[in-house]
Scaffold this motif. Structure first.
Motif, PDB file in Angstrom:
ATOM      1  N   PRO A  71       0.792  -1.231   0.000  1.00  0.00           N
ATOM      2  CA  PRO A  71       0.000   0.000   0.000  1.00  0.00           C
ATOM      3  C   PRO A  71       0.825   1.283   0.000  1.00  0.00           C
ATOM      4  O   PRO A  71       0.504   2.239  -0.720  1.00  0.00           O
ATOM      5  N   LEU A 102       2.457   1.940  -3.505  1.00  0.00           N
ATOM      6  CA  LEU A 102       1.526   2.464  -4.494  1.00  0.00           C
ATOM      7  C   LEU A 102       1.165   3.914  -4.179  1.00  0.00           C
ATOM      8  O   LEU A 102       1.112   4.758  -5.080  1.00  0.00           O
ATOM      9  N   SER A 108      -3.242  -6.700   1.921  1.00  0.00           N
ATOM     10  CA  SER A 108      -4.064  -6.940   0.737  1.00  0.00           C
ATOM     11  C   SER A 108      -4.794  -5.690   0.260  1.00  0.00           C
ATOM     12  O   SER A 108      -5.478  -5.733  -0.773  1.00  0.00           O
ATOM     13  N   ASP A 109      -4.652  -4.591   0.980  1.00  0.00           N
ATOM     14  CA  ASP A 109      -5.367  -3.363   0.617  1.00  0.00           C
ATOM     15  C   ASP A 109      -4.577  -2.561  -0.411  1.00  0.00           C
ATOM     16  O   ASP A 109      -4.173  -1.416  -0.176  1.00  0.00           O
ATOM     17  N   VAL A 110      -4.348  -3.179  -1.552  1.00  0.00           N
ATOM     18  CA  VAL A 110      -3.624  -2.546  -2.645  1.00  0.00           C
ATOM     19  C   VAL A 110      -4.581  -2.421  -3.829  1.00  0.00           C
ATOM     20  O   VAL A 110      -4.986  -3.435  -4.411  1.00  0.00           O
ATOM     21  N   SER A 111      -4.966  -1.210  -4.138  1.00  0.00           N
ATOM     22  CA  SER A 111      -5.826  -0.950  -5.293  1.00  0.00           C
ATOM     23  C   SER A 111      -5.562   0.469  -5.765  1.00  0.00           C
ATOM     24  O   SER A 111      -5.100   1.321  -4.998  1.00  0.00           O
ATOM     25  N   ARG A 112      -5.871   0.721  -7.027  1.00  0.00           N
ATOM     26  CA  ARG A 112      -5.702   2.078  -7.555  1.00  0.00           C
ATOM     27  C   ARG A 112      -6.603   3.059  -6.809  1.00  0.00           C
ATOM     28  O   ARG A 112      -6.213   4.205  -6.578  1.00  0.00           O
ATOM     29  N   GLU A 113      -7.763   2.604  -6.399  1.00  0.00           N
ATOM     30  CA  GLU A 113      -8.686   3.497  -5.687  1.00  0.00           C
ATOM     31  C   GLU A 113      -8.115   3.907  -4.337  1.00  0.00           C
ATOM     32  O   GLU A 113      -8.079   5.096  -3.994  1.00  0.00           O
ATOM     33  N   LEU A 114      -7.666   2.921  -3.554  1.00  0.00           N
ATOM     34  CA  LEU A 114      -7.086   3.244  -2.250  1.00  0.00           C
ATOM     35  C   LEU A 114      -5.793   4.027  -2.404  1.00  0.00           C
ATOM     36  O   LEU A 114      -5.518   4.964  -1.643  1.00  0.00           O
TER      37      LEU A 114
END
Length: 370
Positions: free
Chosen positions: A45, A48, A246-252
């Protein structure tokens, strides 16, 4: 944007590692804010968020909005990024010697004090400049006996002159939270508000000499080492934990990068206006944070979600014995927010099962997990 590459030695003959640094604004401008992600290389996280922050800064620089200096290291641990064991990434500990990549940073206060002491006067700002110069020379003179020590020194060289240092991490599963020192708290609380921290953990000495504490506590120690001269507190730093692995996203990532960018605006490194939201929690002593541990082995399940306010006596987790089916309850002994827990669900005796941010100190010694 200025991109530079720092070459670090590898463990084997003919091997090296590359550390990429992105710099924005006038390198001599103030404030100077240093942001890095991935010191624990298996924590995505922060990497990113740092990468997406760099993209926003590049745009702001093109618009002429950079009023300070910002350095960004999106992936602060190229050694750990290359460590895999039977297909699983292992980026928290150096597989060569078992040391945590975010521990064992050198305590430089006495060396800096000896180097700069005779030159200090009565002007706090002049003393600040002298100390920063002495700190840079002290770090530069150090040698790292292993590649991971060379990495530690390279990161210290990048961050030692900064006014604010943000070290981005994550936990197994967690709400956003951060760790900082008392002397840095006033400058870090706006970041806690902007990122929506559910816990702000404060300690003068947390144990193990992590990266952020090596930078902030240095100035407090210098004030004690040099009591006859005014020594401003030259660096506020923190470890910001951006949820779980696991909190890996383009939104976050975009949300976190936006919060970090707003903090840079608030600090005056980027031109603009920002309104701080209310702080979601009160600062709490790290010595009051309860680390729940497993009393028996078995399969682990949770009775409450991260972010839940629990009271002493509440059941937080349950461990099922796979042979007998017996269920052992794990109860909180501290009241506060249950802010982090591991991502795995098989418990061994002594496994850390989660953390509760309590308001009353009751621990001493090493306050951080290994």
């Amino acid at each position: 944007m200025r991109e530079t590459t720092i070459t670090l030695p590898g463990f084997g003959p003919g091997t090296t590692h590359a550390l990429t640094v992105l710099a924005f604004g006038d390198p001599d401008a103030r404030p100077h804010v240093h942001v890095q992600g991935g010191l624990h290389a298996d924590e995505g996280p922060g990497m990113l968020a740092a990468r997406m922050l760099a993209d926003r800064l590049a745009e702001a620089e093109r618009e002429g909005r950079l009023t300070g200096c910002v350095t960004v290291v999106p992936a602060a641990n190229p050694i750990g990024l290359g460590q895999f064991v039977l297909g699983d990434h292992a980026g928290r500990f150096d597989l060569y010697d078992g040391r945590n990549f975010n521990r064992d940073y050198p305590d430089l206060a006495r060396e800096v004090a000896a180097r700069v002491g005779p030159s200090l006067g009565d002007d706090p700002e002049a003393n600040l400049r002298l100390i920063r110069s002495a700190l840079a020379a002290t770090v530069e003179a150090r040698k790292g006996p292993t590649p991971s020590d060379a990495l530690r020194l390279a990161l210290l060289r990048l961050a030692a002159g900064a006014d604010v240092v943000l070290d981005l991490h994550c936990d197994g599963e967690a709400e956003v939270h951060l760790y900082t020192c008392p002397a840095a708290l006033d400058r870090i609380l706006p970041l806690a508000a902007l990122t929506g921290c559910r816990a702000v953990l404060v300690a003068e000495v947390s144990g193990g000499n992590p990266f952020d504490e090596a930078l902030t506590r240095l100035w407090s120690d210098l004030g004690r080492e040099l009591p006859d001269h005014p020594v401003p507190h030259g660096c506020a730093s923190c470890t910001l934990e951006l949820r779980g692995r696991s909190d890996v996203s383009r939104e976050l990532g975009a949300r976190d990068a936006a919060a970090l960018f707003d903090y840079l605006v608030h600090m005056g490194a980027v031109a603009g206006d920002v309104t701080l939201p209310p702080l979601p929690c009160d600062p709490a002593p790290l010595a009051g944070s309860e680390a729940l541990t497993a009393p028996v082995p078995g399969l682990l399940s949770y009775a409450v979600a991260v972010g839940t306010e629990v009271s002493a006596g509440d059941v937080v987790a349950e461990i099922t014995d796979i042979g007998t089916g017996r269920v052992s309850a794990v109860r909180a002994t501290t009241s506060g927010v249950f802010y982090a827990r591991p991502a795995t669900r098989i418990a061994e005796v002594g496994k850390r099962l989660g953390k509760i941010a309590g308001a009353v100190p009751f621990r001493d010694g090493l306050l951080l997990s290994p």
